[in-house]
Write a protein that holds these residues in place. Structure first.
Motif, PDB file in Angstrom:
ATOM      1  N   ASP A  99      76.589  37.829  65.684  1.00 18.69           N
ATOM      2  CA  ASP A  99      76.187  38.091  67.070  1.00 18.69           C
ATOM      3  C   ASP A  99      74.766  38.644  67.180  1.00 18.69           C
ATOM      4  OD1 ASP A  99      78.493  37.211  68.436  1.00 18.69           O
ATOM      5  OD2 ASP A  99      79.546  39.070  67.938  1.00 18.69           O
ATOM      6  N   VAL A 100      74.017  38.608  66.085  1.00 16.14           N
ATOM      7  CA  VAL A 100      72.619  39.028  66.081  1.00 16.14           C
ATOM      8  C   VAL A 100      71.777  37.836  65.634  1.00 16.14           C
ATOM      9  CG1 VAL A 100      70.909  40.632  65.141  1.00 16.14           C
ATOM     10  CG2 VAL A 100      73.272  41.399  65.513  1.00 16.14           C
ATOM     11  N   GLN A 101      70.842  37.452  66.492  1.00 20.59           N
ATOM     12  CA  GLN A 101      69.975  36.301  66.243  1.00 20.59           C
ATOM     13  C   GLN A 101      68.508  36.719  66.416  1.00 20.59           C
ATOM     14  OE1 GLN A 101      71.236  33.262  65.289  1.00 20.59           O
ATOM     15  NE2 GLN A 101      73.205  34.336  65.265  1.00 20.59           N
ATOM     16  N   PRO A 102      67.572  35.898  65.935  1.00 25.34           N
ATOM     17  CA  PRO A 102      66.154  36.197  66.193  1.00 25.34           C
ATOM     18  C   PRO A 102      65.890  36.282  67.698  1.00 25.34           C
ATOM     19  CG  PRO A 102      66.366  34.445  64.571  1.00 25.34           C
ATOM     20  CD  PRO A 102      67.739  34.684  65.129  1.00 25.34           C
ATOM     21  N   GLY A 103      64.966  37.126  68.097  1.00 22.86           N
ATOM     22  CA  GLY A 103      64.674  37.362  69.508  1.00 22.86           C
ATOM     23  C   GLY A 103      64.334  36.095  70.277  1.00 22.86           C
ATOM     24  N   TYR A 104      65.132  35.804  71.286  1.00 21.78           N
ATOM     25  CA  TYR A 104      64.929  34.634  72.129  1.00 21.78           C
ATOM     26  C   TYR A 104      63.720  34.883  73.034  1.00 21.78           C
ATOM     27  CZ  TYR A 104      65.997  30.909  75.452  1.00 21.78           C
ATOM     28  OH  TYR A 104      65.933  29.805  76.255  1.00 21.78           O
ATOM     29  N   HIS A 105      62.746  33.984  73.001  1.00 18.20           N
ATOM     30  CA  HIS A 105      61.499  34.093  73.773  1.00 18.20           C
ATOM     31  C   HIS A 105      60.691  35.340  73.418  1.00 18.20           C
ATOM     32  CE1 HIS A 105      61.810  30.620  76.312  1.00 18.20           C
ATOM     33  NE2 HIS A 105      62.975  30.989  76.802  1.00 18.20           N
ATOM     34  N   MET A 106      60.908  35.885  72.225  1.00 22.71           N
ATOM     35  CA  MET A 106      60.206  37.091  71.803  1.00 22.71           C
ATOM     36  C   MET A 106      59.637  36.847  70.397  1.00 22.71           C
ATOM     37  SD  MET A 106      60.871  38.987  74.443  1.00 22.71           S
ATOM     38  CE  MET A 106      60.509  40.678  74.072  1.00 22.71           C
ATOM     39  N   ASN A 107      58.849  37.786  69.917  1.00 19.96           N
ATOM     40  CA  ASN A 107      58.363  37.729  68.546  1.00 19.96           C
ATOM     41  C   ASN A 107      59.569  37.908  67.627  1.00 19.96           C
ATOM     42  OD1 ASN A 107      57.462  38.540  65.938  1.00 19.96           O
ATOM     43  ND2 ASN A 107      55.514  39.201  66.803  1.00 19.96           N
ATOM     44  N   LYS A 108      59.934  36.854  66.936  1.00 22.79           N
ATOM     45  CA  LYS A 108      61.173  36.847  66.150  1.00 22.79           C
ATOM     46  C   LYS A 108      61.127  37.801  64.956  1.00 22.79           C
ATOM     47  CE  LYS A 108      62.343  32.314  67.867  1.00 22.79           C
ATOM     48  NZ  LYS A 108      62.264  32.842  69.176  1.00 22.79           N
ATOM     49  N   LYS A 109      59.950  38.230  64.579  1.00 23.92           N
ATOM     50  CA  LYS A 109      59.831  39.199  63.489  1.00 23.92           C
ATOM     51  C   LYS A 109      60.259  40.595  63.958  1.00 23.92           C
ATOM     52  CE  LYS A 109      56.462  41.100  60.252  1.00 23.92           C
ATOM     53  NZ  LYS A 109      55.064  41.083  59.811  1.00 23.92           N
ATOM     54  N   HIS A 110      59.960  40.924  65.211  1.00 22.89           N
ATOM     55  CA  HIS A 110      60.153  42.286  65.727  1.00 22.89           C
ATOM     56  C   HIS A 110      61.283  42.430  66.743  1.00 22.89           C
ATOM     57  CE1 HIS A 110      56.503  43.856  63.837  1.00 22.89           C
ATOM     58  NE2 HIS A 110      55.971  42.683  64.112  1.00 22.89           N
ATOM     59  N   TRP A 111      61.911  41.341  67.127  1.00 21.27           N
ATOM     60  CA  TRP A 111      62.947  41.411  68.169  1.00 21.27           C
ATOM     61  C   TRP A 111      64.202  40.661  67.722  1.00 21.27           C
ATOM     62  CZ3 TRP A 111      62.595  43.869  72.952  1.00 21.27           C
ATOM     63  CH2 TRP A 111      61.338  44.419  73.253  1.00 21.27           C
ATOM     64  N   ASN A 112      65.349  41.211  68.089  1.00 24.48           N
ATOM     65  CA  ASN A 112      66.637  40.551  67.892  1.00 24.48           C
ATOM     66  C   ASN A 112      67.290  40.310  69.240  1.00 24.48           C
ATOM     67  OD1 ASN A 112      66.774  40.277  65.111  1.00 24.48           O
ATOM     68  ND2 ASN A 112      67.818  42.232  64.793  1.00 24.48           N
ATOM     69  N   ALA A 126      65.968  41.408  60.017  1.00 25.84           N
ATOM     70  CA  ALA A 126      66.433  40.320  59.148  1.00 25.84           C
ATOM     71  C   ALA A 126      67.786  40.651  58.533  1.00 25.84           C
ATOM     72  CB  ALA A 126      65.395  40.048  58.061  1.00 25.84           C
ATOM     73  N   MET A 127      67.959  41.897  58.127  1.00 29.60           N
ATOM     74  CA  MET A 127      69.223  42.321  57.526  1.00 29.60           C
ATOM     75  C   MET A 127      70.377  42.197  58.529  1.00 29.60           C
ATOM     76  SD  MET A 127      70.362  46.063  56.128  1.00 29.60           S
ATOM     77  CE  MET A 127      70.498  46.647  57.807  1.00 29.60           C
ATOM     78  N   LEU A 128      70.138  42.641  59.769  1.00 33.42           N
ATOM     79  CA  LEU A 128      71.185  42.582  60.791  1.00 33.42           C
ATOM     80  C   LEU A 128      71.583  41.140  61.107  1.00 33.42           C
ATOM     81  CD1 LEU A 128      70.005  45.379  63.250  1.00 33.42           C
ATOM     82  CD2 LEU A 128      71.820  45.498  61.534  1.00 33.42           C
ATOM     83  N   ARG A 129      70.606  40.248  61.093  1.00 30.78           N
ATOM     84  CA  ARG A 129      70.910  38.825  61.336  1.00 30.78           C
ATOM     85  C   ARG A 129      71.793  38.253  60.236  1.00 30.78           C
ATOM     86  NH1 ARG A 129      64.664  37.579  62.363  1.00 30.78           N
ATOM     87  NH2 ARG A 129      64.429  38.987  64.138  1.00 30.78           N
ATOM     88  N   ASP A 130      71.572  38.722  59.018  1.00 34.80           N
ATOM     89  CA  ASP A 130      72.400  38.264  57.894  1.00 34.80           C
ATOM     90  C   ASP A 130      73.814  38.842  57.964  1.00 34.80           C
ATOM     91  OD1 ASP A 130      70.339  36.754  56.810  1.00 34.80           O
ATOM     92  OD2 ASP A 130      69.739  38.307  55.374  1.00 34.80           O
ATOM     93  N   LEU A 131      73.938  40.060  58.461  1.00 33.30           N
ATOM     94  CA  LEU A 131      75.231  40.747  58.486  1.00 33.30           C
ATOM     95  C   LEU A 131      76.126  40.383  59.670  1.00 33.30           C
ATOM     96  CD1 LEU A 131      74.182  44.371  57.437  1.00 33.30           C
ATOM     97  CD2 LEU A 131      75.488  42.723  56.083  1.00 33.30           C
ATOM     98  N   TYR A 132      75.517  40.091  60.824  1.00 30.51           N
ATOM     99  CA  TYR A 132      76.288  39.900  62.055  1.00 30.51           C
ATOM    100  C   TYR A 132      75.967  38.553  62.702  1.00 30.51           C
ATOM    101  CZ  TYR A 132      76.751  44.988  61.644  1.00 30.51           C
ATOM    102  OH  TYR A 132      76.988  46.254  61.183  1.00 30.51           O
TER     103      TYR A 132
END
Length: 120
Positions: free
Chosen positions: A66-79, A58-64
């Motif tokens: 080019d980092v998004q929740p995991g596409y077709h993956m568990n969005k909690k555990h994948w970027n 979650a922190m990396l998604r806020d900072l960058y």
């Protein structure tokens, strides 16, 4: 980062294999002891899926951007990372290593010991 550098870096870790578990030859997955730690599309190398600690993810998604929740993956555990964006290759490599280590830490102790023996 380009596809060849990504591939070589993933394969540099102990016990890593690669295959195409979802289709014939498009979605490349890197596994340690049968568990996926990195995925990419070899036709359009425009994203990499990496496992990540949920809080850090979650922190990396806020900072960058080019980092998004995991596409077709568990969005909690994948970027999903854009390897063609503004991110430095070294930071992407750090996240690949983190993903590998997370998967290894989640393996049963028996598989971890087997992996350790492969290093000898």
């Amino acid at each position: 980062m380009n596809l060849e550098d990504f591939r070589e870096f993933c394969l540099s870790f102990n016990g890593v294999t690669k295959d195409f578990p979802f289709d014939d030859d498009e979605t490349l997955a890197f596994k340690v002891m049968g568990k996926i730690f990195a995925i990419t599309d070899v036709e359009d190398f425009d994203s990499i899926n990496l496992k990540c600690d949920p809080v850090k993810a979650a922190m990396l998604r806020d900072l960058y951007e080019d980092v998004q929740p995991g596409y077709h993956m568990n969005k909690k555990h994948w970027n999903t990372i854009n390897p063609q964006g503004k991110l430095d290759d070294e930071i992407i490599k750090e996240w690949i290593k983190d993903s590998y280590n997370l998967v290894v830490e989640g393996l049963p102790r028996k598989k971890q010991k087997k992996l350790e023996k492969m290093e000898d």
